[in-house]
Design an enzyme around this catalytic site. Structure first.
Site, PDB file in Angstrom:
ATOM      1  N   ARG A  76       0.473  -1.428  -0.111  1.00  0.00           N
ATOM      2  CA  ARG A  76       0.092  -0.350  -0.139  1.00  0.00           C
ATOM      3  C   ARG A  76       1.058   1.350   0.439  1.00  0.00           C
ATOM      4  O   ARG A  76      -0.068   2.409  -1.159  1.00  0.00           O
ATOM      5  CB  ARG A  76      -1.107  -0.457   1.436  1.00  0.00           C
ATOM      6  CG  ARG A  76      -1.868   1.052   0.995  1.00  0.00           C
ATOM      7  CD  ARG A  76      -3.231   0.732   2.793  1.00  0.00           C
ATOM      8  NE  ARG A  76      -3.773   1.702   2.395  1.00  0.00           N
ATOM      9  CZ  ARG A  76      -4.501   2.740   4.004  1.00  0.00           C
ATOM     10  NH1 ARG A  76      -3.747   2.130   4.542  1.00  0.00           N
ATOM     11  NH2 ARG A  76      -5.495   3.904   3.254  1.00  0.00           N
ATOM     12  N   HIS A  94       0.741   4.531  -2.443  1.00  0.00           N
ATOM     13  CA  HIS A  94      -0.022   6.174  -2.075  1.00  0.00           C
ATOM     14  C   HIS A  94       0.870   6.897  -2.520  1.00  0.00           C
ATOM     15  O   HIS A  94       1.295   7.979  -2.307  1.00  0.00           O
ATOM     16  CB  HIS A  94       0.044   5.589  -0.385  1.00  0.00           C
ATOM     17  CG  HIS A  94      -1.450   5.085  -0.084  1.00  0.00           C
ATOM     18  ND1 HIS A  94      -2.218   5.807   1.562  1.00  0.00           N
ATOM     19  CD2 HIS A  94      -2.193   5.060  -0.774  1.00  0.00           C
ATOM     20  CE1 HIS A  94      -3.165   5.244   0.897  1.00  0.00           C
ATOM     21  NE2 HIS A  94      -3.409   4.111   0.247  1.00  0.00           N
ATOM     22  N   GLY A 121       3.551  10.741  -8.749  1.00  0.00           N
ATOM     23  CA  GLY A 121       4.944   9.766  -9.076  1.00  0.00           C
ATOM     24  C   GLY A 121       5.453   9.155  -7.766  1.00  0.00           C
ATOM     25  O   GLY A 121       5.187   9.848  -7.156  1.00  0.00           O
ATOM     26  N   ASP A 173       7.742   8.537  -6.730  1.00  0.00           N
ATOM     27  CA  ASP A 173       9.028   9.510  -6.491  1.00  0.00           C
ATOM     28  C   ASP A 173       9.462   9.705  -4.282  1.00  0.00           C
ATOM     29  O   ASP A 173      10.283  10.286  -4.075  1.00  0.00           O
ATOM     30  CB  ASP A 173       9.040  11.407  -6.590  1.00  0.00           C
ATOM     31  CG  ASP A 173       7.546  11.766  -5.632  1.00  0.00           C
ATOM     32  OD1 ASP A 173       6.939  10.819  -4.835  1.00  0.00           O
ATOM     33  OD2 ASP A 173       7.457  12.675  -6.127  1.00  0.00           O
ATOM     34  N   ASN A 207      -4.113   8.623   4.351  1.00  0.00           N
ATOM     35  CA  ASN A 207      -3.034   8.514   4.916  1.00  0.00           C
ATOM     36  C   ASN A 207      -2.653   8.598   6.936  1.00  0.00           C
ATOM     37  O   ASN A 207      -2.553   7.477   7.367  1.00  0.00           O
ATOM     38  CB  ASN A 207      -1.513   9.207   5.219  1.00  0.00           C
ATOM     39  CG  ASN A 207      -1.093   8.707   3.660  1.00  0.00           C
ATOM     40  OD1 ASN A 207      -2.113   7.914   2.340  1.00  0.00           O
ATOM     41  ND2 ASN A 207      -0.493   9.216   3.393  1.00  0.00           N
ATOM     42  N   HIS A 242      -6.198  -5.979  -2.167  1.00  0.00           N
ATOM     43  CA  HIS A 242      -7.228  -6.122  -1.124  1.00  0.00           C
ATOM     44  C   HIS A 242      -7.149  -7.427  -0.934  1.00  0.00           C
ATOM     45  O   HIS A 242      -7.919  -7.685   0.802  1.00  0.00           O
ATOM     46  CB  HIS A 242      -8.341  -5.350  -1.155  1.00  0.00           C
ATOM     47  CG  HIS A 242      -8.335  -3.658  -0.907  1.00  0.00           C
ATOM     48  ND1 HIS A 242      -9.445  -2.774  -1.540  1.00  0.00           N
ATOM     49  CD2 HIS A 242      -7.289  -3.540  -0.485  1.00  0.00           C
ATOM     50  CE1 HIS A 242      -8.513  -1.710  -1.054  1.00  0.00           C
ATOM     51  NE2 HIS A 242      -6.892  -1.880  -1.462  1.00  0.00           N
ATOM     52  N   THR A 243      -6.395  -8.521  -1.035  1.00  0.00           N
ATOM     53  CA  THR A 243      -6.123 -10.284  -0.888  1.00  0.00           C
ATOM     54  C   THR A 243      -5.679 -10.086   0.160  1.00  0.00           C
ATOM     55  O   THR A 243      -5.856 -11.181   1.041  1.00  0.00           O
ATOM     56  CB  THR A 243      -5.649 -11.189  -1.962  1.00  0.00           C
ATOM     57  OG1 THR A 243      -5.711 -12.185  -1.519  1.00  0.00           O
ATOM     58  CG2 THR A 243      -4.746 -10.257  -2.530  1.00  0.00           C
TER      59      THR A 243
END
Ligand code: HEM
Ligand SMILES: *[C@@H]1O[C@H](CO)[C@@H](O)[C@H](O)[C@H]1NC(C)=O
Ligand SMILES: *[C@@H]1O[C@H](CO)[C@@H](O)[C@H](O)[C@H]1NC(C)=O
Ligand SMILES: *[C@@H]1O[C@H](CO)[C@@H](O)[C@H](O)[C@H]1NC(C)=O
Length: 338
Positions: free
Chosen positions: A70, A74, A80, A82, A102, A201-202
């Protein structure tokens, strides 16, 4: 180091870049100018170092695999891929860690610190934090039982963060399907990427606050989400009350929360997708529903598409060449001492 990087580039020019330039220019490059061998000369142990520290972290806590996958997402959806997501608050920087998606939710920062410290010891100032995130996401997927892919490398780290981008560009769990698709399209990703990548999300966990609305008042009429299996909803309400318990945790894939498999898609078919954003993939569009069914029926197809979409996500607007910097500490800019 400069010489070996140049050697690497020359080889690449001969083997890969030149034909692609002829075929359609840099923008036609399937890897967005990044390539898996980027550190082969400048830091040959880079991939091994990342893998071994991710493996230790996941051995300590299974959920960390999900958290690291994740974290890359995010990062990539804001300015991008970065490493902007890793910056702490400091002069001129408002950390993305405080954004709605977050705050009290995104995790794995200490593991990234550990990886970065080991990389700095082996090859100072060479491996970017953005590439650490991309490698850690792949290694985490494999450790959880999911597919392997070669990670294109060579991203550089941002000189800033965007809390506005974090609030606006990362999809929310109660966004409509068209809004989610729009947020992916903004990144150059398509409907197939939405479904395949949602398959992350598994693994992992969600807080009650991320799906409470579905249990009590999905559309403002005081009723639960009709697409949610009634007995599953009743069970969820026991741990996720109308008020309070915001941070109570629930598996995104109730069947096999630590296993990277395709049961996430089978849950959706049974009305047991945890988030509204999961269930709408089945109920709001024939195109996404067909993909949900295809992945539920064929784990190999899901793995193949997930790997492909992770590469596509990892290619979102990378900084390359002389852009940005390679941070020494992922939490702050090199010029920023506190
Ligand atoms: C399609 C739009 C998406 C939405 C609306 C969404 C939303 C969410 C939400 C609300 C959570 C729970 C957060 C919490 O309550 O603390 C979550 C967890 C998670 N998401 Fe997504 N997500 C999306 C796409 C993705 C993508 C593209 C990936 C990666 C490729 C991903 C990977 C994960 C993982 C692995 C977790 C569990 C993290 C952990 O246990 O620490 N998600 N997501
Ligand atoms: C960063 O600072 C802002 C105030 O400038 C604050 O609202 C926010 O919570 C801080 N973020 C973090 C992650 O500490
Ligand atoms: C989505 O959830 C947020 C945060 O809980 C809430 O403020 C917003 O009103 C919800 N949006 C919709 C369309 O239900
Ligand atoms: C449901 O939400 C609507 C609008 O968001 C609100 O007016 C209503 O009072 C809520 N109903 C319940 C039972 O919480």
């Amino acid at each position: 180091m400069a010489a070996s990087k140049r050697g690497c580039l020359v080889l690449l020019c001969l083997a890969v870049v030149a034909p692609l330039l002829l075929a359609g220019g840099v923008h036609g490059h399937p890897w967005g100018g990044l390539f898996p061998q980027f550190y082969d000369h400048s830091c040959p142990k880079a991939k091994e170092i990342v893998k071994s520290i991710v493996a230790q972290a996941v051995a300590r806590e299974t959920r960390m695999a999900a958290s690291l996958v994740r974290l890359h997402f995010h990062d990539c959806f804001v300015k991008g891929c970065d490493a902007s997501v890793l910056l702490d608050n400091s002069t001129g920087i408002v950390s993305e860690k405080g954004s709605n998606p977050n705050k009290n939710s995104l995790r794995g920062f200490e593991v990234v610190d550990e990886i970065k410290a080991a990389l700095e010891a082996a090859c100072p100032g060479t491996v970017s934090c953005a590439d650490v995130l991309a490698l850690a996401a792949r290694d985490s997927t494999v450790l959880a039982g999911g597919p392997y892919w070669d990670v294109p490398l060579g991203r550089r780290d941002s000189l800033g963060a965007s809390i506005q981008g974090s609030n606006n560009d990362i999809p929310a769990p109660n966004n409509t399907l068209p809004t989610i698709v729009t947020k992916f399209r903004r990144q150059g990703l398509d409907v197939a990427d939405v479904v395949a990548l949602s398959g992350a999300h598994t693994i992992g966990l969600s807080r009650c606050t991320s799906f409470r609305q579905r249990l009590y008042n999905q559309t403002g009429n005081g009723l639960a989400d009709a697409t949610l299996d009634a007995s599953f909803a009743a069970r969820l309400r026991q741990g996720c009350p109308r008020s309070g318990g915001d941070n109570n945790l629930f598996p995104l894939d109730l069947a096999t929360p630590a296993r990277f498999d395709n049961l996430y898609f089978r849950n959706i078919l049974a009305g047991k997708g945890l988030l509204s954003s999961d269930e709408v993939l089945l109920t709001k569009s024939a195109e996404t529903a067909a993909l949900v069914k295809a992945y539920a029926a064929d784990v190999d197809l899901f793995f193949q598409h997930f790997a492909r979409s992770m590469v596509r996500m990892g290619n979102i607007s990378p900084l390359t060449g002389a852009q940005g910097e390679v941070r020494k500490n992922c939490r702050r800019l090199n010029g920023n001492r506190y």
